[in-house]
Design a protein around this motif. Sequence first.
Motif, PDB file in Angstrom:
ATOM      1  N   GLY A 128       0.821  -1.213   0.000  1.00  0.00           N
ATOM      2  CA  GLY A 128       0.000   0.000   0.000  1.00  0.00           C
ATOM      3  C   GLY A 128       0.851   1.259   0.000  1.00  0.00           C
ATOM      4  O   GLY A 128       1.945   1.292   0.576  1.00  0.00           O
ATOM      5  N   ALA A 129       0.371   2.279  -0.684  1.00  0.00           N
ATOM      6  CA  ALA A 129       1.090   3.557  -0.778  1.00  0.00           C
ATOM      7  C   ALA A 129       0.067   4.657  -1.044  1.00  0.00           C
ATOM      8  O   ALA A 129      -1.102   4.380  -1.338  1.00  0.00           O
ATOM      9  N   ALA A 154      -5.889   1.436   2.438  1.00  0.00           N
ATOM     10  CA  ALA A 154      -6.515   2.507   1.665  1.00  0.00           C
ATOM     11  C   ALA A 154      -5.567   3.709   1.654  1.00  0.00           C
ATOM     12  O   ALA A 154      -4.871   3.947   2.650  1.00  0.00           O
ATOM     13  N   PRO A 155      -5.526   4.455   0.566  1.00  0.00           N
ATOM     14  CA  PRO A 155      -4.715   5.687   0.584  1.00  0.00           C
ATOM     15  C   PRO A 155      -5.333   6.660   1.588  1.00  0.00           C
ATOM     16  O   PRO A 155      -6.552   6.723   1.722  1.00  0.00           O
ATOM     17  N   PHE A 156      -4.478   7.409   2.279  1.00  0.00           N
ATOM     18  CA  PHE A 156      -5.012   8.199   3.402  1.00  0.00           C
ATOM     19  C   PHE A 156      -4.697   9.689   3.323  1.00  0.00           C
ATOM     20  O   PHE A 156      -4.889  10.402   4.293  1.00  0.00           O
ATOM     21  N   THR A 165     -14.855   3.585  -5.020  1.00  0.00           N
ATOM     22  CA  THR A 165     -13.533   4.149  -5.330  1.00  0.00           C
ATOM     23  C   THR A 165     -12.426   3.388  -4.612  1.00  0.00           C
ATOM     24  O   THR A 165     -11.328   3.214  -5.155  1.00  0.00           O
ATOM     25  N   LEU A 166     -12.731   2.911  -3.413  1.00  0.00           N
ATOM     26  CA  LEU A 166     -11.724   2.105  -2.710  1.00  0.00           C
ATOM     27  C   LEU A 166     -11.465   0.806  -3.481  1.00  0.00           C
ATOM     28  O   LEU A 166     -10.310   0.418  -3.705  1.00  0.00           O
ATOM     29  N   THR A 191      -5.564   5.214   8.831  1.00  0.00           N
ATOM     30  CA  THR A 191      -5.870   5.745   7.490  1.00  0.00           C
ATOM     31  C   THR A 191      -6.999   6.774   7.531  1.00  0.00           C
ATOM     32  O   THR A 191      -7.097   7.616   6.630  1.00  0.00           O
ATOM     33  N   GLY A 192      -7.861   6.659   8.528  1.00  0.00           N
ATOM     34  CA  GLY A 192      -9.035   7.524   8.538  1.00  0.00           C
ATOM     35  C   GLY A 192     -10.097   7.078   7.541  1.00  0.00           C
ATOM     36  O   GLY A 192     -11.130   7.740   7.403  1.00  0.00           O
ATOM     37  N   VAL A 193      -9.871   5.976   6.873  1.00  0.00           N
ATOM     38  CA  VAL A 193     -10.850   5.461   5.905  1.00  0.00           C
ATOM     39  C   VAL A 193     -11.726   4.455   6.643  1.00  0.00           C
ATOM     40  O   VAL A 193     -11.275   3.373   7.015  1.00  0.00           O
ATOM     41  N   LYS A 194     -12.974   4.835   6.840  1.00  0.00           N
ATOM     42  CA  LYS A 194     -13.848   4.072   7.735  1.00  0.00           C
ATOM     43  C   LYS A 194     -14.922   3.291   6.995  1.00  0.00           C
ATOM     44  O   LYS A 194     -15.945   2.933   7.582  1.00  0.00           O
TER      45      LYS A 194
END
Length: 346
Positions: A128-129, A154-156, A165-166, A191-194
């Motif tokens: 991941g990046a 996930a990109p963060f 989109t994820l 990541t803050g991706v919930k």
Amino acid sequence: MLSSAEEATAARGGSQTPDQPRAEFQGTEAARCSGHRGSLCSSMASPKRLQGLTAATITPMTPDGEINLSVIGQYVDYLVKEQGVKNVFVNGTTGEGLALSTQERKQLAEEWVTKGKNKLDHVIIHVGALNLPEAKEMAKHAAVIGASGIAAIAPFFFKPTNKDTLVAFLREIASEAPGIPFYYYHIPSLTGVKIRVEELLDGIKEQIPTFQGVKFSDTDLLDFAQCVKNNKERFVLLYGVDEHLLSALAMGASGAVGSTYNYLGKKYNLMLEAFAKQDLVLAQQHQFCTGEFLSFVFKLGFGVAQTKAVMSFTSRIPMGPPRLPLLSASMDFIEKAKAKMDSLME
Ligand SMILES: CC(=O)N[C@@H]([C@@H](O)[C@H](O)[C@H](O)CO)[C@@H](O)CC(=O)C(=O)O
């Protein structure tokens, strides 16, 4: 380095396919609370399907902050022989993957695959990046060198705002390594991706044919339980909050990925074995024992830097300092953590 993904896969004896049947935790020795220096206990029943414990590897560094590849062979032997852990997750959070250059990450991936050959069951490379080109480059590289699988967060910075989109982002990465399993690494606290994993998994196999499972580093056990309920036969569901592992086992976790399995793997293996035998009281004792250590170090302040220090004194393999912006653990932390570990494991 091997010349192609096919050649590398053949050398490893063939990789698992995403559709192989799921294996449950299985222990190999009678459970006994013999402590850190007691009998080795492994739960690795099958080299094919990812199960049991996976160590989220630390990235060893020299005192001046360069990656230190020279101790990886020793590290592999320590995990296998001293902790009974035969799976690794490389370049993740514990490995400071997002603080490393792509070149460093590729070097580490190669070293783990090379040194783990015929010793480890699974070498999963986190690729991941924040940007797709680098993530894709690392995915392709992992396949070529013969990794067992890849994973991505996930990109963060620019975050995906919805499931579609994820999935599109992850699909681009997975498609660079079409011969090996892909795992989504869910770690919303960082990541803050919930986006709920239950939602993400719905229909994902049609979008990402190599999708194999999730590394679930969150405490939302309702989401985790729904993932298990809806996907028990299809996907590997690996839990990533070590101090809650017993709860996740009760929910049906297929295995676990975490930092503490580097140095508490033997104890957690005893817990897995007790759980597999439905000895909940013994399983609780093991969870409480590891929990006592973690509860102690959490109060002192605990993160990747402190994990490096704990692993250094436990394994006697120098893990070195973390990379900025992380700062080395203090001497006060090291002395107190070591005394606590010694008191629990004697
Ligand atoms: C936020 C964090 O670092 N979580 C760890 C846990 O293993 C964690 O260190 C442990 O549960 C102690 O809190 C893992 O989920 C991370 C991980 O597996 C990784 O390094 O990729």
